[in-house]
Design a protein around this motif. Structure first.
Motif, PDB file in Angstrom:
ATOM      1  N   GLN A   1       0.829  -1.210   0.000  1.00 51.53           N
ATOM      2  CA  GLN A   1       0.000   0.000   0.000  1.00 51.53           C
ATOM      3  C   GLN A   1       0.860   1.256   0.000  1.00 51.53           C
ATOM      4  O   GLN A   1       0.580   2.222  -0.720  1.00 51.53           O
ATOM      5  N   VAL A   2       1.898   1.249   0.820  1.00 52.27           N
ATOM      6  CA  VAL A   2       2.782   2.419   0.870  1.00 52.27           C
ATOM      7  C   VAL A   2       3.502   2.593  -0.457  1.00 52.27           C
ATOM      8  O   VAL A   2       3.702   3.711  -0.938  1.00 52.27           O
ATOM      9  N   ALA A   3       3.896   1.477  -1.065  1.00 48.32           N
ATOM     10  CA  ALA A   3       4.559   1.571  -2.366  1.00 48.32           C
ATOM     11  C   ALA A   3       3.614   2.165  -3.408  1.00 48.32           C
ATOM     12  O   ALA A   3       4.025   2.998  -4.230  1.00 48.32           O
ATOM     13  N   ARG A   4       2.334   1.743  -3.358  1.00 51.54           N
ATOM     14  CA  ARG A   4       1.377   2.310  -4.305  1.00 51.54           C
ATOM     15  C   ARG A   4       1.179   3.806  -4.055  1.00 51.54           C
ATOM     16  O   ARG A   4       1.053   4.592  -4.992  1.00 51.54           O
ATOM     17  N   ALA A   5       1.138   4.178  -2.770  1.00 53.42           N
ATOM     18  CA  ALA A   5       0.992   5.598  -2.447  1.00 53.42           C
ATOM     19  C   ALA A   5       2.193   6.383  -2.950  1.00 53.42           C
ATOM     20  O   ALA A   5       2.063   7.511  -3.448  1.00 53.42           O
ATOM     21  N   PHE A   6       3.385   5.812  -2.826  1.00 54.14           N
ATOM     22  CA  PHE A   6       4.580   6.490  -3.325  1.00 54.14           C
ATOM     23  C   PHE A   6       4.515   6.646  -4.844  1.00 54.14           C
ATOM     24  O   PHE A   6       4.839   7.717  -5.385  1.00 54.14           O
ATOM     25  N   GLU A   7       4.095   5.585  -5.521  1.00 55.33           N
ATOM     26  CA  GLU A   7       3.968   5.669  -6.979  1.00 55.33           C
ATOM     27  C   GLU A   7       2.927   6.714  -7.366  1.00 55.33           C
ATOM     28  O   GLU A   7       3.113   7.462  -8.339  1.00 55.33           O
ATOM     29  N   LEU A   8       1.835   6.761  -6.588  1.00 57.27           N
ATOM     30  CA  LEU A   8       0.801   7.751  -6.866  1.00 57.27           C
ATOM     31  C   LEU A   8       1.343   9.173  -6.673  1.00 57.27           C
ATOM     32  O   LEU A   8       1.038  10.078  -7.467  1.00 57.27           O
ATOM     33  N   GLU A   9       2.158   9.361  -5.634  1.00 53.91           N
ATOM     34  CA  GLU A   9       2.737  10.688  -5.394  1.00 53.91           C
ATOM     35  C   GLU A   9       3.678  11.078  -6.526  1.00 53.91           C
ATOM     36  O   GLU A   9       3.716  12.234  -6.957  1.00 53.91           O
ATOM     37  N   GLU A  10       4.454  10.117  -7.001  1.00 58.81           N
ATOM     38  CA  GLU A  10       5.354  10.411  -8.118  1.00 58.81           C
ATOM     39  C   GLU A  10       4.558  10.781  -9.364  1.00 58.81           C
ATOM     40  O   GLU A  10       4.908  11.723 -10.100  1.00 58.81           O
ATOM     41  N   ALA A  11       3.460  10.029  -9.609  1.00 61.98           N
ATOM     42  CA  ALA A  11       2.632  10.346 -10.776  1.00 61.98           C
ATOM     43  C   ALA A  11       1.956  11.697 -10.618  1.00 61.98           C
ATOM     44  O   ALA A  11       1.731  12.425 -11.599  1.00 61.98           O
ATOM     45  N   LEU A  12       1.640  12.064  -9.383  1.00 65.80           N
ATOM     46  CA  LEU A  12       0.968  13.335  -9.121  1.00 65.80           C
ATOM     47  C   LEU A  12       1.831  14.523  -9.532  1.00 65.80           C
ATOM     48  O   LEU A  12       1.323  15.575  -9.925  1.00 65.80           O
ATOM     49  N   ARG A  13       3.148  14.365  -9.447  1.00 65.35           N
ATOM     50  CA  ARG A  13       4.043  15.466  -9.784  1.00 65.35           C
ATOM     51  C   ARG A  13       3.950  15.847 -11.265  1.00 65.35           C
ATOM     52  O   ARG A  13       4.185  16.988 -11.637  1.00 65.35           O
ATOM     53  N   GLY A  14       3.588  14.868 -12.109  1.00 68.46           N
ATOM     54  CA  GLY A  14       3.458  15.183 -13.530  1.00 68.46           C
ATOM     55  C   GLY A  14       2.038  15.449 -13.969  1.00 68.46           C
ATOM     56  O   GLY A  14       1.790  15.703 -15.159  1.00 68.46           O
ATOM     57  N   ALA A  15       1.102  15.404 -13.009  1.00 67.42           N
ATOM     58  CA  ALA A  15      -0.302  15.523 -13.386  1.00 67.42           C
ATOM     59  C   ALA A  15      -0.651  16.920 -13.869  1.00 67.42           C
ATOM     60  O   ALA A  15      -1.433  17.089 -14.808  1.00 67.42           O
ATOM     61  N   VAL A  16      -0.113  17.963 -13.228  1.00 65.40           N
ATOM     62  CA  VAL A  16      -0.451  19.337 -13.629  1.00 65.40           C
ATOM     63  C   VAL A  16       0.095  19.630 -15.019  1.00 65.40           C
ATOM     64  O   VAL A  16      -0.635  20.074 -15.915  1.00 65.40           O
TER      65      VAL A  16
END
Length: 876
Positions: A620-635
């Protein structure tokens, strides 16, 4: 009575204890509502209400916490040297006892607990309380002392009685040294008596210390007169107390030894009595140093010097050392020893000292002249000098005339004054010229103490946190891998530490962290565990033999049993706890990593949460980390979009505004609502970029409706949700200001929970947003953390009811009453009311009947894209 006066007896006792146990240290002690700075050589000084160490204490020296049951009682600091453990224990005990009942406690009760000989006397010099060591020192029982006067207890000690009478008259005095007989023999004691004014009475505080060691050292020093150098110990009157072999050998063969007679009457001199010797003694007794050539009975002269010693009332007379059997050291050797940076002793072929450098003399605490001609190994033993290996194992001081040369070894040297120095010891042959067939041996002692301490400090600092003194991550990992005892690892992170830092300031937060560290350290020590600071506000503790539930409960109880205190305010903190099992024999750093994973999971669940590690959490934490990394390119990747939830006026039936709802069109996960990613964004600077994008898009959407439907919706408004916490950040509002000023701010909704902070900062922030044209609404009002006072404190325009209030309409009478009361209250305060989450026509009818101003929800329309919103507005 001021707190400083109420604790005056404790102040005096603290100074006395420092003088005995840590004379070079400075104490910051919390007593009552005051923090005092106490030194052994000065009166206690109040430094204010806060126990905050000066900045220089962090930069140099050694600082030790005095804690009891998780409470920080004081700070003990020394610029150089190690603070003795005895000082920490004694001062902690006294401060903890004084803390129990504050100024209302009779301070005299503390005297019975002191580990030094202490007595509390009334102003009439009768004993009120005494410590156990006091009774043991004099071999008395408490019944023989308490309630009795000093004339009875100290009968036969007129010097004590005279001095104590002066203390009773209001003067601080020092008692003369006296011998006391007890079971183990005679001991010498030295004392101080001073008046005190504390609690409800006045009197005298008497402290005594055993100084037998000083007298034993003086006896050892006098034993050094076993030398071929003519010398003698004299009283101030000139009487010979002890004479060296060298002086006795100067007596005529038939003359008896005349110890006790004046030195000038000794028959070794050509003229008896010798006026020259009498004049030398008289001059030295007045504090000078005298030297003259005196004729001897056997012919020739003796260069005699007389001077005071460090022992009061004693003089020493010394004759200049002559040559001995042609083995006098060369003049050049004398100069070399004088210039050397090391402590050096030149030893002849019989093991006797020939030359002693000033550095060696200072190191051993004995004048060089007293050592010349004596066997070095024997003298060191008589002085009490001992040698150990660096690991602490005893070493025998070798006979230097027999040692194999060259010799080199690192040793710990225990000196007569009680200090221990780390030295490099070398022995080098000088040759036969100065010492017969074998020649002399040059002993060199190089002090490595500072170097070894610096190296130890570097090793310590590499494994310990500089602020709290706890282990750091590196130190904890090493310790965990070295101690595979089964138990539990707990990692914790303080909730909302960024906001605490802004509210309390750096110094205040440092003070908070020190208190947290002290409590965790005490708890870990009780369980034979470890405590560490992993990052700014992250800590870890290991608790051997404790299961996960018990470990989490202990950590919570330790932090919550008494509020932490910063300045004059109590600070209640909550923490996210991650718990993992520490298995015997398994790598300890793996358990630490598991606990940190569990802690990250707990942080994502909200405030004051606990998570116990299981393998699924890591995923779960790994998925959250991946989500945070993807969030940086979302804007930048244009993955965000806004949907609009229209609100209609319940009186007019027409649409009046819309709430902008953020969605993330993730490339693989599809459309994500804010509750999936905003928590991740809020823990980084991403939230500011996202908020900036939302405001810009909302303003464009508002303009698009006004431009497309100017006749009907020229005053169309759009509201956005903004968190006050991210706006408080240095870059938050500053980056939004140009956009808000140029385009006109959209309406802004703030969560009801964020308005629980009634600070001037929050008020100023909302006033600034309103000045930019924003109408402010409080969102999710009426459920969870909501404050009625915020409705009058802040510049609000509307209240948006929490969806749970409308969900129970119309069938729940209590909910109906609550909604009605909220609407009535808001209208009385001049605020509009918007119902959120309206799902059915019946709910719309009830809200209209209750006087609600507007509503939004699926009963009206689901959230719409910008194009769909325009179509919906054209037809509604």
């Amino acid at each position: 009575m001021t707190p400083l006066a109420a604790f005056s007896a404790v102040h005096a006792t603290l100074s006395d204890l420092l003088r005995v146990h840590a004379p070079q240290a400075t104490l910051l002690a919390s007593l009552g509502d005051e923090v005092l700075r106490v030194r052994a050589d000065a009166a206690a000084v109040s430094v204010g209400p806060d126990l905050v160490p000066p900045d220089e204490w962090f930069d140099r020296g050694e600082m030790t916490w005095l804690t009891r049951d998780g409470a920080l009682l004081g700070l003990l600091w020394a610029e150089s040297g190690v603070i003795p453990e005895a000082a920490v224990q004694v001062l902690t005990m006294l401060l903890a006892a004084a803390r129990v009942d504050g100024t209302n406690r009779e301070t005299e009760v503390l005297v019975t607990q002191l580990p030094v000989a202490t007595a509390w006397l009334t102003s009439e010099l009768a004993f009120r309380k005494v410590s156990r060591p006091f009774l043991e020192l004099f071999g008395l029982s408490e019944a023989q002392v308490v309630g009795h006067g000093v004339q009875e207890v100290f009968a036969g000690r007129p010097a004590f009685l005279e001095v104590l009478s002066q203390a009773g008259a209001g003067r601080s005095v020092r008692l003369p040294d006296e011998q006391v007989r007890r079971a183990g023999g005679l001991v010498w004691v030295r004392g101080e008596a001073r008046p005190y004014y504390g609690g409800s009475v006045a009197g005298v505080m008497l402290t005594l210390q055993d100084v037998t060691g000083e007298y034993e050292r003086a006896a050892r020093v006098s034993a050094l007169l076993d030398t071929d150098t003519p010398s003698a110990l004299l009283s101030e009157s000139g009487a010979v107390l002890q004479a060296s072999h060298g002086l006795l050998e100067l007596l005529p063969a038939a003359s008896p030894v005349v110890t006790g007679a004046p030195l000038w009457a000794w028959p070794c001199f050509a003229h008896v009595p010798s006026d020259t010797v009498r004049d030398l003694v008289r001059l030295a007794a007045t504090g000078g140093a005298a030297r003259a050539d005196v004729e001897l009975q056997g012919g020739g002269t003796l260069t005699l010097s007389v001077r005071r010693t460090t022992e009061e009332g004693l003089l020493v007379a010394e004759g200049a050392a002559g040559s001995r059997d042609g083995r006098a050291p060369l003049g050049v050797m004398t100069q070399v020893l004088a210039l050397s940076e090391d402590a050096t002793i030149l030893v002849d072929h019989l093991g006797r000292a020939q030359l002693v450098s000033e550095r060696a003399s200072a190191l051993l605490g004995v004048e060089a002249a007293r050592l010349v001609g004596l066997g070095v190994s024997r003298v060191l033993g008589e002085l009490g000098v001992r040698m150990f290996t660096p690991e602490g194992d005893p070493l025998v001081v070798p006979e230097w005339k027999d040692v194999t040369l060259p010799f080199r070894r690192e040793v710990l040297l225990a000196l007569p004054d009680g200090t221990v120095r780390q030295m490099e010891l070398r022995a080098t042959g000088v040759g036969g010229e100065a010492g017969g067939a074998r020649g002399s041996v040059l002993l060199t002692l190089r002090d490595l103490t500072a170097l070894r301490r610096a190296q130890a400090k570097i090793r310590h600092d590499a494994r310990h946190d500089s602020l709290t003194g706890l282990l750091n991550r590196t130190g904890l990992r090493e310790a965990l891998n070295a101690v595979p005892e089964a138990g539990t690892v707990v990692c914790l992170d303080i909730d909302g530490f960024g906001a605490l830092n802004a509210a309390l300031g750096r110094t205040g937060c440092d003070r908070l962290l020190i208190q947290v560290a002290a409590r965790l350290n005490d708890m870990a020590n009780e369980q034979r565990g470890l405590a560490a600071r992993l990052a700014d506000d992250s800590f870890a503790v290991t608790l051997p033999g404790v299961d996960a539930a018990g470990a989490a409960g202990r950590v919570r109880a330790t932090l919550q049993q008494v509020p932490l205190r910063v300045g004059q305010r109590d600070v209640a903190v909550s923490v996210a706890l991650g718990v993992a099992a520490l298995k015997a024999g398994a790598p300890g750093d793996a358990a630490l990593g598991d606990a940190e994973v569990a802690m990250q999971h707990a942080k994502r669940q909200g405030r004051d949460q606990v998570s116990v590690f299981n393998p699924d959490l890591r995923e779960q934490v790994a998925r959250a980390f991946e989500l945070e990394e993807a969030l940086r390119g979302a804007v930048e990747g244009e993955q965000f979009t806004l949907l609009y939830q229209p609100a209609i006026s319940l009186r007019e039936g027409r649409a009046v505004s819309a709430e902008a709802l953020l969605r993330w069109n993730h490339p693989t996960l599809g459309m994500l609502s804010p509750n999936r990613f905003l928590d991740l964004a809020s823990r980084s600077d991403l939230i500011t970029s996202i908020s900036e994008w939302v405001v810009q898009e909302a303003v464009l959407g508002r303009s698009a409706v006004r431009a497309a439907l100017p006749e009907r919706f020229a005053d169309w408004t759009v509201s956005v949700n903004l968190g006050l916490e991210e706006l408080r950040r240095s870059s938050g509002l500053r980056r939004l200001l140009p956009l808000l000023s140029a385009e006109g701010a959209p309406d802004i909704e703030v969560a009801a929970g964020s308005l629980l902070d009634h600070s001037q900062e929050t008020l100023g922030l909302l006033e600034q947003l309103r000045s930019l044209g924003a109408r402010l609404s409080v969102d999710d009002f009426g459920d969870g953390a909501s404050s009625l006072a915020s409705l009058t404190r802040f510049p609000l325009s509307a209240v948006k009811l929490h969806p749970t209030l409308t969900a129970r309409l119309p069938g729940d009478d209590k909910s109906l009453t609550l909604v009605q009361a909220t609407i009535d209250l808001a209208h009385r305060l001049g605020l509009n009311v918007v119902a959120v989450g309206v799902e059915t026509p019946d709910q719309l009818d009830v809200l209209r009947g209750l006087g609600c101003d507007a509503a939004q929800g699926y009963a009206i329309t689901p959230p719409l894209g910008s194009a769909e919103l325009l179509d919906w507005l054209r037809h509604h």
